[in-house]
Design an enzyme around this catalytic site. Sequence first.
Site, PDB file in Angstrom:
ATOM      1  N   TYR A 148       0.835  -1.200   0.000  1.00 49.82           N
ATOM      2  CA  TYR A 148       0.000   0.000   0.000  1.00 49.82           C
ATOM      3  C   TYR A 148       0.870   1.250   0.000  1.00 49.82           C
ATOM      4  O   TYR A 148       0.615   2.221  -0.737  1.00 49.82           O
ATOM      5  CB  TYR A 148      -0.905  -0.018   1.234  1.00 49.82           C
ATOM      6  CG  TYR A 148      -1.604   1.292   1.518  1.00 49.82           C
ATOM      7  CD1 TYR A 148      -2.707   1.692   0.765  1.00 49.82           C
ATOM      8  CD2 TYR A 148      -1.154   2.140   2.544  1.00 49.82           C
ATOM      9  CE1 TYR A 148      -3.350   2.904   1.027  1.00 49.82           C
ATOM     10  CE2 TYR A 148      -1.784   3.342   2.808  1.00 49.82           C
ATOM     11  CZ  TYR A 148      -2.878   3.726   2.047  1.00 49.82           C
ATOM     12  OH  TYR A 148      -3.500   4.924   2.307  1.00 49.82           O
ATOM     13  N   HIS A 149       1.922   1.243   0.801  1.00 52.02           N
ATOM     14  CA  HIS A 149       2.833   2.382   0.889  1.00 52.02           C
ATOM     15  C   HIS A 149       3.528   2.632  -0.450  1.00 52.02           C
ATOM     16  O   HIS A 149       3.605   3.774  -0.929  1.00 52.02           O
ATOM     17  CB  HIS A 149       3.866   2.115   1.986  1.00 52.02           C
ATOM     18  CG  HIS A 149       4.876   3.201   2.155  1.00 52.02           C
ATOM     19  ND1 HIS A 149       4.566   4.437   2.684  1.00 52.02           N
ATOM     20  CD2 HIS A 149       6.197   3.255   1.863  1.00 52.02           C
ATOM     21  CE1 HIS A 149       5.644   5.191   2.715  1.00 52.02           C
ATOM     22  NE2 HIS A 149       6.658   4.501   2.211  1.00 52.02           N
ATOM     23  N   HIS A 150       4.012   1.564  -1.080  1.00 46.11           N
ATOM     24  CA  HIS A 150       4.697   1.715  -2.362  1.00 46.11           C
ATOM     25  C   HIS A 150       3.780   2.321  -3.428  1.00 46.11           C
ATOM     26  O   HIS A 150       4.181   3.231  -4.163  1.00 46.11           O
ATOM     27  CB  HIS A 150       5.205   0.356  -2.845  1.00 46.11           C
ATOM     28  CG  HIS A 150       6.589   0.033  -2.365  1.00 46.11           C
ATOM     29  ND1 HIS A 150       7.669   0.837  -2.631  1.00 46.11           N
ATOM     30  CD2 HIS A 150       7.080  -1.012  -1.650  1.00 46.11           C
ATOM     31  CE1 HIS A 150       8.766   0.314  -2.109  1.00 46.11           C
ATOM     32  NE2 HIS A 150       8.437  -0.811  -1.499  1.00 46.11           N
TER      33      HIS A 150
END
Length: 266
Positions: A148-150
Amino acid sequence: MRHVNGTHVELALAEFGFERRFDELGARRWMQDNWSKSFVFSALYAALVFGGQRYMRPRPRMNLRRPLVLWSLSLAVFSIIGAIRTGSYMLHILSSGGFRRSICDQSFYNGPVSKFWAYAFVLSKAPELGDTAFIVLRKQKLLFLHWYHHITVLLYSWFSYKDMVAGGGWFMTMNYAVHALMYSYYAARAAGLRVPRPLAVLITSAQIAQMAMGLTVTGLVYRWLQHGDCPSRIDNVTWAALMYLSYLLLFSRFFYQTYVRRHKCE
């Protein structure tokens, strides 16, 4: 000494040749025309990640220690240099113009030192997706926080760079600094070095502090946007606030589960 916008810049801000020659206007035009390709990269990334997990399920895990050392070390070196170059420029802005200017001034995107590293930061979010390949191929646990962060950093970075929105200097410099620590830690671990546990705690704490500061900067951009001297847009501020708030909650949850609850169970 050099003169930039009428102010004295310390020797630390002297440009390297490639920084001085960098065409930030061309870079911005390219991003304006192509920023939506970040959705294509994100979709391909998701397909390869979850398809890769399915492919690896009946197969033995790969070692990949040497490639992982080289990968992490290269990103660590890139992040360290980026943190030094953008950090020196941000310190100059803070000392010469104050905190508000460091947030609202768009000079970070076209400053003699920072302009190259701002664009390099944005572009780097695409190859950084490769981090996940090592998790998938080594059959390690893939956290929602990781992918999700990427994806969201890639989308937001490309979306924001084209408009040179306020707050970018803080966002990029903090990310460079935290990644310098994080990828150095990953490289050391992959090389088989014994890394003290407190360093892992420090890195996660730095990530939480980064998200809290990112949320604070976003709030100030929204506040000063109303005064007309902090260039951004409501939609960008909204996405930034949602992104940093979600990161703050997810990293705080990871910290609790990894370092607090696990410690209580030992």
